[in-house]
Write a protein that holds these residues in place. Structure first.
Motif, PDB file in Angstrom:
ATOM      1  N   ASN A 250       0.814  -1.219   0.000  1.00 28.63           N
ATOM      2  CA  ASN A 250       0.000   0.000   0.000  1.00 28.63           C
ATOM      3  C   ASN A 250       0.845   1.267   0.000  1.00 28.63           C
ATOM      4  OD1 ASN A 250       0.941  -0.477   2.627  1.00 28.63           O
ATOM      5  ND2 ASN A 250      -0.723   0.690   3.539  1.00 28.63           N
ATOM      6  N   LEU A 251       2.165   1.130  -0.197  1.00 30.26           N
ATOM      7  CA  LEU A 251       3.041   2.297  -0.118  1.00 30.26           C
ATOM      8  C   LEU A 251       3.550   2.741  -1.478  1.00 30.26           C
ATOM      9  CD1 LEU A 251       5.323   1.736   3.017  1.00 30.26           C
ATOM     10  CD2 LEU A 251       3.266   3.125   2.810  1.00 30.26           C
ATOM     11  N   LEU A 252       3.775   4.044  -1.582  1.00 37.04           N
ATOM     12  CA  LEU A 252       4.514   4.662  -2.674  1.00 37.04           C
ATOM     13  C   LEU A 252       5.872   5.083  -2.118  1.00 37.04           C
ATOM     14  CD1 LEU A 252       1.612   6.885  -4.054  1.00 37.04           C
ATOM     15  CD2 LEU A 252       2.579   4.880  -5.186  1.00 37.04           C
ATOM     16  N   PRO A 253       6.838   5.452  -2.975  1.00 34.15           N
ATOM     17  CA  PRO A 253       8.149   5.866  -2.471  1.00 34.15           C
ATOM     18  C   PRO A 253       8.065   6.991  -1.445  1.00 34.15           C
ATOM     19  CG  PRO A 253       8.272   5.478  -4.822  1.00 34.15           C
ATOM     20  CD  PRO A 253       6.824   5.359  -4.445  1.00 34.15           C
ATOM     21  N   GLY A 254       8.983   6.944  -0.470  1.00 34.21           N
ATOM     22  CA  GLY A 254       9.043   7.980   0.545  1.00 34.21           C
ATOM     23  C   GLY A 254       7.923   7.909   1.561  1.00 34.21           C
ATOM     24  N   TYR A 255       7.356   6.724   1.757  1.00 39.34           N
ATOM     25  CA  TYR A 255       6.299   6.494   2.748  1.00 39.34           C
ATOM     26  C   TYR A 255       5.021   7.260   2.448  1.00 39.34           C
ATOM     27  CZ  TYR A 255      10.304   4.290   4.801  1.00 39.34           C
ATOM     28  OH  TYR A 255      11.407   3.482   4.958  1.00 39.34           O
ATOM     29  N   LEU A 256       4.850   7.640   1.178  1.00 35.18           N
ATOM     30  CA  LEU A 256       3.530   8.064   0.711  1.00 35.18           C
ATOM     31  C   LEU A 256       2.688   6.799   0.563  1.00 35.18           C
ATOM     32  CD1 LEU A 256       4.628  10.600  -2.074  1.00 35.18           C
ATOM     33  CD2 LEU A 256       4.399  10.998   0.380  1.00 35.18           C
ATOM     34  N   SER A 257       1.393   6.953   0.437  1.00 35.79           N
ATOM     35  CA  SER A 257       0.557   5.745   0.392  1.00 35.79           C
ATOM     36  C   SER A 257      -0.412   5.784  -0.781  1.00 35.79           C
ATOM     37  CB  SER A 257      -0.215   5.569   1.704  1.00 35.79           C
ATOM     38  OG  SER A 257      -0.989   6.711   1.994  1.00 35.79           O
ATOM     39  N   LEU A 258      -0.726   4.597  -1.296  1.00 32.25           N
ATOM     40  CA  LEU A 258      -1.695   4.459  -2.375  1.00 32.25           C
ATOM     41  C   LEU A 258      -3.093   4.795  -1.859  1.00 32.25           C
ATOM     42  CD1 LEU A 258      -0.658   1.149  -4.187  1.00 32.25           C
ATOM     43  CD2 LEU A 258      -0.921   3.380  -5.281  1.00 32.25           C
ATOM     44  N   PRO A 259      -3.945   5.315  -2.740  1.00 38.48           N
ATOM     45  CA  PRO A 259      -5.343   5.510  -2.347  1.00 38.48           C
ATOM     46  C   PRO A 259      -6.088   4.184  -2.292  1.00 38.48           C
ATOM     47  CG  PRO A 259      -5.025   6.125  -4.643  1.00 38.48           C
ATOM     48  CD  PRO A 259      -3.671   5.786  -4.102  1.00 38.48           C
ATOM     49  N   TYR A 260      -7.139   4.151  -1.476  1.00 39.33           N
ATOM     50  CA  TYR A 260      -8.048   3.003  -1.467  1.00 39.33           C
ATOM     51  C   TYR A 260      -9.171   3.261  -2.464  1.00 39.33           C
ATOM     52  CZ  TYR A 260      -5.690   0.694   2.362  1.00 39.33           C
ATOM     53  OH  TYR A 260      -4.750   0.034   3.117  1.00 39.33           O
ATOM     54  N   ASP A 261      -9.949   2.222  -2.751  1.00 40.32           N
ATOM     55  CA  ASP A 261     -10.955   2.380  -3.819  1.00 40.32           C
ATOM     56  C   ASP A 261     -12.062   3.359  -3.458  1.00 40.32           C
ATOM     57  OD1 ASP A 261     -12.239   0.778  -2.000  1.00 40.32           O
ATOM     58  OD2 ASP A 261     -12.645  -0.879  -3.353  1.00 40.32           O
ATOM     59  N   TYR A 262     -12.223   3.652  -2.157  1.00 41.48           N
ATOM     60  CA  TYR A 262     -13.211   4.658  -1.769  1.00 41.48           C
ATOM     61  C   TYR A 262     -12.634   6.073  -1.860  1.00 41.48           C
ATOM     62  CZ  TYR A 262     -10.692   4.197   2.692  1.00 41.48           C
ATOM     63  OH  TYR A 262      -9.707   4.130   3.650  1.00 41.48           O
ATOM     64  N   ILE A 528      12.119  11.792   0.254  1.00 40.83           N
ATOM     65  CA  ILE A 528      13.091  11.747   1.346  1.00 40.83           C
ATOM     66  C   ILE A 528      14.521  11.623   0.826  1.00 40.83           C
ATOM     67  CG2 ILE A 528      11.495  10.849   3.090  1.00 40.83           C
ATOM     68  CD1 ILE A 528      12.602   8.065   2.591  1.00 40.83           C
ATOM     69  N   TYR A 529      14.692  11.238  -0.454  1.00 40.73           N
ATOM     70  CA  TYR A 529      16.021  11.185  -1.069  1.00 40.73           C
ATOM     71  C   TYR A 529      16.402  12.498  -1.758  1.00 40.73           C
ATOM     72  CZ  TYR A 529      16.125   6.026  -0.557  1.00 40.73           C
ATOM     73  OH  TYR A 529      16.138   4.743  -0.069  1.00 40.73           O
ATOM     74  N   ALA A 530      15.503  13.462  -1.742  1.00 35.60           N
ATOM     75  CA  ALA A 530      15.767  14.727  -2.439  1.00 35.60           C
ATOM     76  C   ALA A 530      17.044  15.371  -1.897  1.00 35.60           C
ATOM     77  CB  ALA A 530      14.584  15.669  -2.282  1.00 35.60           C
ATOM     78  N   GLY A 531      17.965  15.675  -2.806  1.00 35.87           N
ATOM     79  CA  GLY A 531      19.241  16.285  -2.428  1.00 35.87           C
ATOM     80  C   GLY A 531      20.403  15.322  -2.408  1.00 35.87           C
ATOM     81  N   CYS A 532      20.145  14.017  -2.587  1.00 36.04           N
ATOM     82  CA  CYS A 532      21.261  13.061  -2.556  1.00 36.04           C
ATOM     83  C   CYS A 532      22.170  13.224  -3.778  1.00 36.04           C
ATOM     84  CB  CYS A 532      20.756  11.624  -2.429  1.00 36.04           C
ATOM     85  SG  CYS A 532      19.839  10.996  -3.855  1.00 36.04           S
ATOM     86  N   TRP A 533      21.580  13.677  -4.897  1.00 34.39           N
ATOM     87  CA  TRP A 533      22.381  14.069  -6.077  1.00 34.39           C
ATOM     88  C   TRP A 533      22.046  15.534  -6.334  1.00 34.39           C
ATOM     89  CZ3 TRP A 533      24.734   9.998  -9.354  1.00 34.39           C
ATOM     90  CH2 TRP A 533      25.616  10.527 -10.292  1.00 34.39           C
TER      91      TRP A 533
END
Length: 809
Positions: A250-262, A528-533
């Protein structure tokens, strides 16, 4: 980890519980020895076995596996009752003063809102009381009967030293000695750290075990400081990176989360994940969720993600349920899945209830294995005699092997336990037909896209519209992907406070997530990786280990998320006025104009501490939570529940409440519940673990490792061996309600019987590294024994506590 490996050397007290660092993390354990040698630190080990870590500990206490919440809850009670808490820290930096809703309740092991049929809670009542101004109500005196402090004190009042002894089997004097040692760090000039691993994670209440440890650390003022923290010791070199990039279904990168069907409304989806502050002048940094999300969508779909289509929100799948491992194999078992891609994973060996997996795999139409080595999963169809007794003629599945590279045959980043992104360089070409995972996936994608472009489909848009800007579309480079994760400007970015000043030109790499925008002008594949490069180049490749702080803060070695910050919540290392609690371990401080020091401040750089912004800036209340609100599925306070295979058959706190025997909100399917064993047939408690000489199921392919640990064994205590007439080195049969294994018996003093609920309880140790492929002597997969039930938050299976019988062969 809240802190990092090197920082362990700054601790005065080190608790290893739910792990065995000397065995499973021998290189990282160096920093424990540094703390002992350099600071005179004391090491405590609490474990069912007298482990290699215990052998060098200053104090060891035994425990029944699966009862860690009782032990830690007892520590919480001890700290409160004996006034061994860091008062100024907890009053200012935690939610102790917050008042909880009147309809919140807890009775006989069950929190308010429980639905027994659905095995889940309505969490409405698990909240603070909110005033008419939209702010959470607080009582700074801590006297209100519904403030978090009073509720927590009441909740753990049952967790007495006598209860710990009776339920955990830990002798009362040993438990109290551990409490006393931990309590010594409640004063600001002492620091304590907790090191844990899968010994906490792999339980049906694993997340709550970890939370209880964090609550102990908060009471002691040990979060956000040098030498403190809750430090997860990750088991693979890049499992932290995998988790960061969306490991769970249920996760997207950086601990964002997918929506549920509702959740079909984009703005409602964002608002539900971007909480507004509920105390005055708090930051609530998740309020920037829209920036993180839109920048991710731009990284994935480029020009096809725009304001007109809500940044491609409809391209994202909407979950009707979780698709974790337990659910995936349930669908296979029911014949409801056609194909399975198995990438860098050996589930037949690494997932519980082998028989169910064999049955599910046998019903697939195809299985694709992406791995550099032969795995048991790739040969699940092969009859290996007693070790894998299957009939290949009855298995329809076509198995396709795509050989991949090993880490030394590719370049890129590994993310360690301390959140450091460390770049590594390619050392060799791969043998044979092996290709990198990136090349395999990119090639598959290009062919799938061509098929959709030619033949169409029900909804091909998310596939055909993916942004794919790589020089070689069938083999993107690690550098290209790393730059994409880090993020760049798509147009000239101007200073919000000065529109005439361009802070980042179109095409430039971003300095960090503070430059992300929600208007589609920036991309970042993982915020959360923003700035590593950065505009300065690949910061992950830095190798300057200079340490001007003297406390291990090597900020120019590699790059750490977030923002190269080495210790999370480090604002809590300073008092409310902004001065360090402990000047000898100074992390950051307020100099009258801004925050500075030995780490990147986890705070607004120019925020005057007099304004009252608190250190836990991700939370809308600005403080750390003892009361988890709606954060976990079992309840806002950790509570002891027995393992699903309990040697007692009841919860000692509520012997007459059947709903509270084991976790009422664990991840388990109806058919799997029926496989749980009873103590009447399987009277001994087993736990699984790892050995230094092997790494998971990989190193049995390596001759040297196979020589060092050549043959499968189980550890049995001397008392149990004598009772069963088992000699050291003899063969035994270990069985659960699901299957059996055979192994050599190692009869040892390291596992001793415990007195639990007035009865003698024996525990058995089962290392996991053997199987029916590789150079080591063939052995049984121990997950033939383990139960198919998972933690309700992470769905991690309960590998660490199950019932077995042991018989002499």
């Amino acid at each position: 980890m809240t802190n990092h490996w090197v920082d362990i050397k700054n601790a005065d007290i080190i608790l290893i519980m739910g792990g065995n660092a000397a065995e499973a993390h021998p290189c990282g354990f160096k920093w424990v020895t540094e703390a002992k040698a350099g600071r005179g630190a004391k090491l405590i080990v609490v474990d069912p076995r007298f482990t290699r870590s215990a052998s060098v500990a200053d104090f060891y206490a035994p425990i029944r596996t699966g009862t860690d919440i009782v032990f830690l809850g007892g520590v919480i009670r001890y700290l409160i009752e004996n006034d061994k808490i860091q008062h100024e820290y907890v009053r200012n930096y935690t939610d102790l003063a917050f008042i909880v809703r009147e309809d919140f309740a807890f009775q006989e092991g069950i929190f308010s809102g429980y639905d027994e049929k659905r095995r889940s809670y309505d969490k409405t009542s698990w909240e603070y009381e909110i005033g008419e101004d939209g702010m959470a109500r607080v009582d700074p005196s801590l006297q209100h009967p519904r403030c978090v402090f009073q509720l927590m004190r009441q909740h753990y009042d049952r967790y007495t030293p006598e209860a710990v002894e009776r339920i955990c089997g830990t002798p009362r004097d040993k438990f109290l000695k551990v409490c006393e040692m931990l309590a010594s760090t409640a004063q600001p000039d002492r620091a304590g750290t907790i090191l844990y691993a899968l010994g906490w994670t792999q339980h049906s209440v694993g997340s709550q075990m970890i939370r209880t440890g964090a609550m102990v650390q908060l009471l002691l003022g040990n979060i956000g400081i040098a030498g403190g923290g809750m430090n997860a010791l990750r088991g693979h070199s890049n499992i932290q990176g995998l988790t960061d990039l969306g490991l769970m279904s249920n996760l997207l990168p950086g601990y964002l989360s997918l929506p549920y069907d509702y959740e079909q409304d984009f703005n409602a989806y964002i608002e539900s994940r971007a909480p507004k502050p509920i105390r005055p002048n708090q930051l609530s940094y998740w309020g920037n969720y829209r920036k993180f999300h839109v920048s991710l969508m731009k990284a994935w779909w480029g020009d096809h993600a725009h304001a007109g289509n809500n940044w491609a929100f409809d391209y994202l799948p909407k979950l009707d349920r979780l698709y974790d491992m337990l659910q995936t194999y349930e669908l296979m078992d029911k014949g409801q899945m056609n194909g399975y891609f198995c990438q860098g994973f050996n589930p037949l060996a690494a997932h519980p209830y082998k028989k169910k997996l064999i049955n599910g795999f046998s019903k697939l139409k195809y299985m694709v294995i992406m791995d550099p080595l032969v795995t048991e999963t790739s040969e699940f169809w092969r009859n290996a005699g007693e070790l894998n007794d299957v009939d290949p003629s009855q298995i329809q599945t076509e198995v396709i092997r795509l050989p991949t590279t090993c880490f030394a045959e590719e370049e890129g980043t590994l993310v360690n336990s301390g959140r450091w992104l460390q770049w590594h360089w390619k050392g060799a070409e791969p043998p044979g037909e092996a290709k990198s995972d990136i090349e395999i996936m990119a090639t598959l994608y290009m062919r799938l896209r061509a098929l959709y472009e030619k033949e169409g489909g029900a909804f091909p848009d998310p596939i055909v519209n993916l942004w794919w800007p790589y020089n070689n579309p069938e083999n993107p480079t690690a550098e290209e992907l790393a730059k994409e994760y880090s993020g760049k400007a798509l147009v000239d970015l101007v200073d919000p406070n000065d529109p005439t000043r361009v802070i980042r030109k179109a095409g430039d790499q971003l300095m960090g997530f503070g430059e992300l925008r929600d208007d589609g002008t920036t991309i970042s594949g993982c915020w959360i990786y923003a700035g590593c490069w950065s505009p300065a180049g690949n910061l992950m490749a830095r190798r300057d280990n200079s340490d001007p702080s003297g406390i291990g803060q090597t900020l120019n070695w590699a790059w750490s998320w977030p923002a190269n910050r080495r210790i999370l919540y480090n604002r809590a290392s300073a008092d409310p006025q902004g001065q360090p609690w402990d000047p000898t371990r100074k992390l950051i401080y307020w100099n009258g104009r801004n925050w500075t020091g030995a780490d990147v401040p986890d705070y607004v750089l120019t925020e005057d501490p007099a304004n009252g912004m608190m250190p836990f800036i991700m939370n809308p209340e600005g403080v750390a939570r003892f009361f988890a609100r709606k954060g976990l599925v079992e309840g806002p306070f950790p509570e002891h529940y027995e393992p699903f295979e309990t040697p007692l058959g009841y919860n000692p706190f509520y012997p007459k409440e059947p709903r509270a025997v084991s976790s009422p909100a664990a991840r388990v399917f109806e058919d799997d519940l029926a496989t749980m064993g009873k103590a009447s047939e399987f009277p001994y408690v087993a736990t699984s673990y790892r050995l230094t000489e092997h790494f998971h199921y990989w190193t049995k392919h390596n001759r040297l490792n196979a020589i060092l640990q050549p043959e499968q064994f189980v550890e049995i205590g001397e008392a149990l061996a004598e009772e069963l007439g088992i000699a050291n080195g003899s063969w035994v049969r270990v069985s659960s309600n699901r299957d059996y294994i055979k192994a050599k018996a190692v009869v040892t003093k390291r596992i001793r019987p415990l007195q639990v609920e007035g009865k003698t309880l024996h525990q058995v140790g089962i290392p996991l590294h053997w199987g029916f492929v590789g150079l080591a002597k063939p052995g049984f997969l121990i997950n033939a024994l383990t139960p198919p039930v998972g933690d309700g938050n992470t769905q991690t299976p309960e590998f660490k506590s199950f019932l077995v019988n042991v018989e002499k062969i």
